[in-house]
Design an enzyme around this catalytic site. Structure first.
Site, PDB file in Angstrom:
ATOM      1  N   TYR A 146       0.838  -1.202   0.000  1.00 42.43           N
ATOM      2  CA  TYR A 146       0.000   0.000   0.000  1.00 42.43           C
ATOM      3  C   TYR A 146       0.877   1.259   0.000  1.00 42.43           C
ATOM      4  O   TYR A 146       1.284   1.725   1.074  1.00 42.43           O
ATOM      5  CB  TYR A 146      -0.885   0.030   1.250  1.00 42.43           C
ATOM      6  CG  TYR A 146      -1.958  -1.043   1.368  1.00 42.43           C
ATOM      7  CD1 TYR A 146      -2.358  -1.805   0.278  1.00 42.43           C
ATOM      8  CD2 TYR A 146      -2.590  -1.267   2.580  1.00 42.43           C
ATOM      9  CE1 TYR A 146      -3.344  -2.774   0.402  1.00 42.43           C
ATOM     10  CE2 TYR A 146      -3.588  -2.231   2.713  1.00 42.43           C
ATOM     11  CZ  TYR A 146      -3.957  -2.977   1.614  1.00 42.43           C
ATOM     12  OH  TYR A 146      -4.944  -3.936   1.745  1.00 42.43           O
ATOM     13  N   VAL A 176       0.854 -10.506  -4.069  1.00 43.89           N
ATOM     14  CA  VAL A 176       0.857  -9.104  -3.663  1.00 43.89           C
ATOM     15  C   VAL A 176      -0.573  -8.579  -3.712  1.00 43.89           C
ATOM     16  O   VAL A 176      -1.302  -8.810  -4.675  1.00 43.89           O
ATOM     17  CB  VAL A 176       1.829  -8.264  -4.533  1.00 43.89           C
ATOM     18  CG1 VAL A 176       1.429  -8.244  -6.002  1.00 43.89           C
ATOM     19  CG2 VAL A 176       1.986  -6.857  -3.995  1.00 43.89           C
ATOM     20  N   LYS A 177      -0.934  -7.931  -2.638  1.00 49.97           N
ATOM     21  CA  LYS A 177      -2.309  -7.446  -2.509  1.00 49.97           C
ATOM     22  C   LYS A 177      -2.277  -5.949  -2.751  1.00 49.97           C
ATOM     23  O   LYS A 177      -1.533  -5.226  -2.064  1.00 49.97           O
ATOM     24  CB  LYS A 177      -2.758  -7.758  -1.086  1.00 49.97           C
ATOM     25  CG  LYS A 177      -4.096  -7.276  -0.673  1.00 49.97           C
ATOM     26  CD  LYS A 177      -4.379  -7.874   0.704  1.00 49.97           C
ATOM     27  CE  LYS A 177      -5.772  -7.628   1.189  1.00 49.97           C
ATOM     28  NZ  LYS A 177      -5.993  -6.284   1.646  1.00 49.97           N
ATOM     29  N   ILE A 178      -3.073  -5.508  -3.726  1.00 49.31           N
ATOM     30  CA  ILE A 178      -3.038  -4.086  -4.090  1.00 49.31           C
ATOM     31  C   ILE A 178      -4.441  -3.506  -4.101  1.00 49.31           C
ATOM     32  O   ILE A 178      -5.421  -4.230  -4.258  1.00 49.31           O
ATOM     33  CB  ILE A 178      -2.386  -3.875  -5.491  1.00 49.31           C
ATOM     34  CG1 ILE A 178      -3.103  -4.724  -6.554  1.00 49.31           C
ATOM     35  CG2 ILE A 178      -0.892  -4.197  -5.450  1.00 49.31           C
ATOM     36  CD1 ILE A 178      -2.618  -4.481  -7.985  1.00 49.31           C
TER      37      ILE A 178
END
Ligand code: FBP
Length: 265
Positions: A146, A176-178
């Site tokens: 983030y 990957v968390k976006i």
């Protein structure tokens, strides 16, 4: 190339993580819309739905509640976190080691990084230790990426989100968390930037169910692997209905309207 260990938190190569670290990140006000969700067991029960491939929680919740769910729910142990009570540049201190996560039965570990913050160097150093230790256990690493802080003017701009995704590849994350960049084209750019790293959409504040499912469809169509979601599931009176629809969108390739329509019929 390294074998993909992510399968422990996947179904058919897709991921649906249910996140419930909000009590730390935002405080218990996030549970007010559906008051029973303040009891972690209520959300763990939601996570037993077939569509959910893992549940992301902090240490204290994992210690106390996960033992009752370890046969039914895969654990993504969130290794760092912060409150929204503090001021200043974003940072998120580590509160659990990889070794302790393994003791708790973790199937994967998660770490939140704020690229662009003045605290980026310390966070990179912490993440390096975590990522290398996780490799020793063959434990998948999910990076919440983030961009945030003085160096970041617009955290959902196309290039910023693609940069967030790329950081996952550069630093050795497995997924990957976006945040959503708001269009399929921009999400395609982000998934290309991430290379072999799985890209997960971050749920965000609760929105209309069709709009939410459309953003999930868009992510998958753009090459994303799924999502990690909290409020858009458990802040609904009927979280199962949303998970049924997500199951159709993610695992059966349904369009959002069809996924919801079949439930109404
Ligand atoms: P939501 O789907 O509710 O946004 O949860 C995903 C998540 O990444 C949580 O793991 C975390 O608590 C929250 O979002 C952090 O959101 P933010 O830092 O933007 O307030």
């Amino acid at each position: 190339m390294r074998e993909n260990e992510l399968s422990v938190i996947q179904r058919d190569g897709k991921t649906l993580l249910l996140a419930m670290d909000h009590g730390l990140e935002h405080g218990p006000t996030d549970f007010e819309p559906v008051p029973e969700t303040v009891d972690p067991e209520t959300v763990f029960d939601v996570a037993t739905h077939d569509a959910v491939t893992g549940m992301a929680v902090q240490k204290g919740i994992a210690e106390t509640y996960y033992p009752s769910y370890e046969d039914e729910v895969a654990l993504v142990a969130k290794l760092n976190g912060t409150t929204n009570l503090r001021m200043g540049e974003p940072t998120s201190p580590t509160n659990m080691s990889v070794d302790y996560a393994v003791e708790l039965g973790a199937d994967a570990v998660g770490y939140t990084l704020y690229p662009g913050s003045n605290h980026e160097p310390e966070m990179f150093a912490e993440f390096r230790e975590i990522q290398e230790r996780a490799r020793e256990y063959d434990l998948p690493v999910v990076l919440w990426s983030y961009p945030r802080g003085q160096g970041v003017k617009n955290d959902t701009k196309d290039d910023t989100i693609a940069y967030a995704a790329r950081i996952g590849l550069e630093l050795g994350a497995d997924a990957v968390k976006i945040k959503s960049p708001g269009s399929q084209e921009a999400m395609e750019w982000a998934t290309r930037a991430a290379g072999e790293v799985d890209v997960l959409l971050s749920g965000g504040s609760k929105v209309d169910e069709r709009a939410f499912l459309r953003s999930v469809r868009e992510t998958l169509d753009a090459g994303g692997s799924g999502l990690a979601v909290g409020r858009n599931v458990w802040q609904r009176e009927d979280p199962e209905r949303m998970l049924d629809a997500l199951e159709r969108v993610i695992f059966e390739g349904a369009a959002p309207e069809a996924a919801l329509g079949r439930q109404i019929a």
